[in-house]
Design an enzyme around this catalytic site. Structure first.
Site, PDB file in Angstrom:
ATOM      1  N   CYS A  97       3.204   4.313   0.287  1.00 48.90           N
ATOM      2  CA  CYS A  97       2.291   3.602   1.183  1.00 48.90           C
ATOM      3  C   CYS A  97       1.706   2.317   0.572  1.00 48.90           C
ATOM      4  O   CYS A  97       2.421   1.334   0.447  1.00 48.90           O
ATOM      5  CB  CYS A  97       1.209   4.564   1.667  1.00 48.90           C
ATOM      6  SG  CYS A  97       0.401   4.016   3.176  1.00 48.90           S
ATOM      7  N   ARG A 131      -4.267   2.141  13.396  1.00 51.67           N
ATOM      8  CA  ARG A 131      -3.615   2.818  12.270  1.00 51.67           C
ATOM      9  C   ARG A 131      -2.573   3.800  12.793  1.00 51.67           C
ATOM     10  O   ARG A 131      -2.746   4.394  13.855  1.00 51.67           O
ATOM     11  CB  ARG A 131      -4.651   3.572  11.430  1.00 51.67           C
ATOM     12  CG  ARG A 131      -5.700   2.661  10.820  1.00 51.67           C
ATOM     13  CD  ARG A 131      -6.567   3.422   9.819  1.00 51.67           C
ATOM     14  NE  ARG A 131      -5.865   3.715   8.584  1.00 51.67           N
ATOM     15  CZ  ARG A 131      -5.677   2.845   7.596  1.00 51.67           C
ATOM     16  NH1 ARG A 131      -6.131   1.621   7.697  1.00 51.67           N
ATOM     17  NH2 ARG A 131      -5.020   3.184   6.501  1.00 51.67           N
ATOM     18  N   HIS A 197       2.774  10.424   2.645  1.00 52.38           N
ATOM     19  CA  HIS A 197       1.893  11.167   1.746  1.00 52.38           C
ATOM     20  C   HIS A 197       2.179  12.651   1.976  1.00 52.38           C
ATOM     21  O   HIS A 197       3.072  13.014   2.726  1.00 52.38           O
ATOM     22  CB  HIS A 197       0.424  10.904   2.103  1.00 52.38           C
ATOM     23  CG  HIS A 197      -0.003   9.482   1.995  1.00 52.38           C
ATOM     24  ND1 HIS A 197      -0.280   8.883   0.804  1.00 52.38           N
ATOM     25  CD2 HIS A 197      -0.236   8.532   2.935  1.00 52.38           C
ATOM     26  CE1 HIS A 197      -0.667   7.627   1.008  1.00 52.38           C
ATOM     27  NE2 HIS A 197      -0.648   7.385   2.303  1.00 52.38           N
TER      28      HIS A 197
END
Ligand code: GLN
Length: 262
Positions: A97, A131, A197
């Site tokens: 990320c 997001r 993640h």
């Protein structure tokens, strides 16, 4: 596997570690130890020198825009050039990320900050006003690590790849690089970038072993790694995949009512 050793450099461990990204390093260390491979982890932070000859495998996790600004400044010193030299010299690398974004050409944040990357990856990232958050499933395109990767994403950045690198995988559920072209992550030589993640490697053991083997081959000759009992890892993978599938079903049922989730 006596006589084998792996040297890992963990970049900015205290600043670039969200959603348990350090679990990736733990997974690498454990999978080596279970096979009797000696492993050493060196943290390298702001101001520390990176010697490209020393390490077989590099890891950098995700971070918030604020941390990324500090790390970006440090990477723009000789450290960034040394990292590129290491990958060109055959080292393996995993970036997640925020770390992945800084290894591309630039990251233009959603507040207008222009962060130059080290151009290891032919990729550019621009922050969006929403997001991308949720569980992700990806069809991995990496030879030797085929299968479905699972993880969790939370990023504003939209990354577009240039012709100098290829995607790590194709999105089955979630957004990946940019939510539009269906790609997730990138591959250049033995260096990987990913938005996942989770942590990523504990529940994607095939990818963990791909990295270990690629890194070991920098200094050792070997064809393959002996298999491990991955029943726990497989159960974790299955659970994460079920979450991603459930989210996809919910979105396809409720999507028209809730509006497109971003
Ligand atoms: N700050 C970056 C973004 O929002 C990276 C976030 C992260 O590492 N999860 O896109």
């Amino acid at each position: 596997m006596g006589g084998l050793s792996l040297r890992i450099a963990h970049l900015y461990p205290e600043m670039m570690n969200i959603y348990g990204d350090r679990g990736n390093v733990i997974a690498l260390v454990r999978r080596c130890a279970w096979r009797g491979i000696e492993v050493e982890v060196t943290p390298l932070s702001i101001g520390d020198r990176l010697d490209p000859e020393l390490y077989d495998l590099y890891f950098i996790g995700g971070g918030q825009d604020r941390e990324q600004m500090l790390v970006c400044e440090d990477l723009s010193s000789e450290k960034g050039a040394a990292l590129r030299e290491a990958v060109e010299g055959g080292a393996a690398l995993l970036s997640i990320c925020g770390g992945y974004q800084l290894l591309g050409k630039r990251f233009l944040t959603c507040t207008g900050e222009d962060l130059p990357g080290i151009s290891l990856f032919d990729a550019e990232t621009v922050g969006g006003d929403t997001r991308f958050i949720g569980n992700v499933a990806v069809r991995c395109q990496l030879e030797g690590a085929e299968g479905v990767l699972v993880g969790f994403e939370n990023h504003s950045g939209r990354t577009r790849l240039g012709p100098g690198c290829r995607p790590l995988g194709l999105v089955l559920h979630g957004h990946g690089n940019n939510g539009e072209d269906g790609t997730e992550g990138c591959v250049y030589r033995k260096a990987l970038g990913s938005y996942l993640h989770g942590s990523l490697l504990p529940k994607n053991p095939g990818l963990a072993d791909w990295l270990i083997l690629a890194a070991l081959r920098r200094r050792h000759q070997l064809e393959s790694l002996p298999p491990l009992d991955d029943s726990l890892e497989t159960a974790a993978h299955r659970a994460a995949l079920a979450l991603a599938r459930r989210e996809r079903r919910r979105e396809s049922l409720l999507g028209p009512l809730l509006g497109k989730r971003r």
